[in-house]
Design an enzyme around this catalytic site. Structure first.
Site, PDB file in Angstrom:
ATOM      1  N   CYS A 100      59.732   9.696 141.585  1.00  0.00           N
ATOM      2  CA  CYS A 100      58.582  10.467 142.042  1.00  0.00           C
ATOM      3  C   CYS A 100      57.966  11.227 140.860  1.00  0.00           C
ATOM      4  CB  CYS A 100      59.029  11.373 143.183  1.00  0.00           C
ATOM      5  SG  CYS A 100      57.715  12.113 144.159  1.00  0.00           S
ATOM      6  N   ASN A 101      57.462  12.425 141.083  1.00  0.00           N
ATOM      7  CA  ASN A 101      56.872  13.173 139.972  1.00  0.00           C
ATOM      8  C   ASN A 101      57.929  13.792 139.072  1.00  0.00           C
ATOM      9  OD1 ASN A 101      57.538  15.066 142.006  1.00  0.00           O
ATOM     10  ND2 ASN A 101      56.025  16.528 141.235  1.00  0.00           N
TER      11      ASN A 101
END
Length: 220
Positions: A100-101
């Site tokens: 993800c981020n």
């Protein structure tokens, strides 16, 4: 083999739990959770916590360095101990795993420049700013770096890495063990084909994430 999962205030639970459920089930895998300090570290919902029993500075080496994402990434990007720990452990890891981020943290630590990665759809431009070549793939490998797209992609990336470590048969067995055969009720589209209104809502939700974390801080 040792799996070291980094915790920070405001992580997204499925970023961790999905990949953990796959990788921790590999034969001989020892798993640890580490954070700035030992004790409970709260997820972005503030209703769930995971227990860190080793500090970042105490962790001297690992085989698999696991970096999740979540709204708490924004604050973690400015944590010099966090970034130095990632640089230090990545240098000697067998595998580095970003979801993800959380891939932004790998970028801020200076370990993804020029490499092929994937990340959550809303973080692509930010990750690209660190010099990475960002794809829209569900998971991506570049050398020892394995990255997953948003949240639930931690499972897919975890199964991919499990196959590299222990072979396809073992990865398939773990996939059966967690009964991972996705069939969502609204189809198997991609973030890029999602309705514009839904995309806008999620972007607004993510931008407001750090404020939500602060507002929901546990009182104990």
């Amino acid at each position: 083999m040792r799996l070291s999962i980094v915790l920070f205030d405001g992580f997204t639970a499925l970023d961790i739990v999905g990949g953990y459920e796959v990788l921790a089930n590999l034969p001989g895998m020892a798993t640890e959770f580490m954070a700035a300090r030992t004790g409970p570290v709260f997820a972005d919902t503030r209703r769930l916590a995971l227990h860190a029993y080793r500090t970042l500075e105490e962790t001297t080496s690992t085989d698999i360095l696991y970096i999740p994402g979540g709204p708490g990434v924004e604050k973690a990007l400015h944590d010099p101990v966090m970034l130095e720990t990632i640089r230090r452990l990545h240098a000697a890891s067998t595998w580095t795993f970003g979801v993800c981020n959380g891939v932004e943290l790998l970028g801020a630590a200076g370990v993804i420049g020029g490499l092929h990665v994937t990340t959550n759809w809303f973080a692509r431009e930010r990750v690209a700013a660190y010099g990475a070549k960002v794809s829209t793939a569900r998971y991506q490998r570049d050398g020892k770096l394995i990255t997953g797209a948003g949240v639930s992609a931690s499972i897919d990336a975890g199964l991919f890495l499990a196959g590299l470590i222990a072979g396809e048969d073992m990865a398939k067995t773990i996939q059966l063990g967690i009964e991972y055969y996705p069939d969502p009720p609204f189809g198997n589209g991609t973030p890029d084909t999602a309705p514009a209104a839904a995309q806008a809502l999620i972007r607004a939700f993510e931008e407001d994430g750090p404020k939500r974390i602060e507002a929901r801080k546990p009182a104990f």
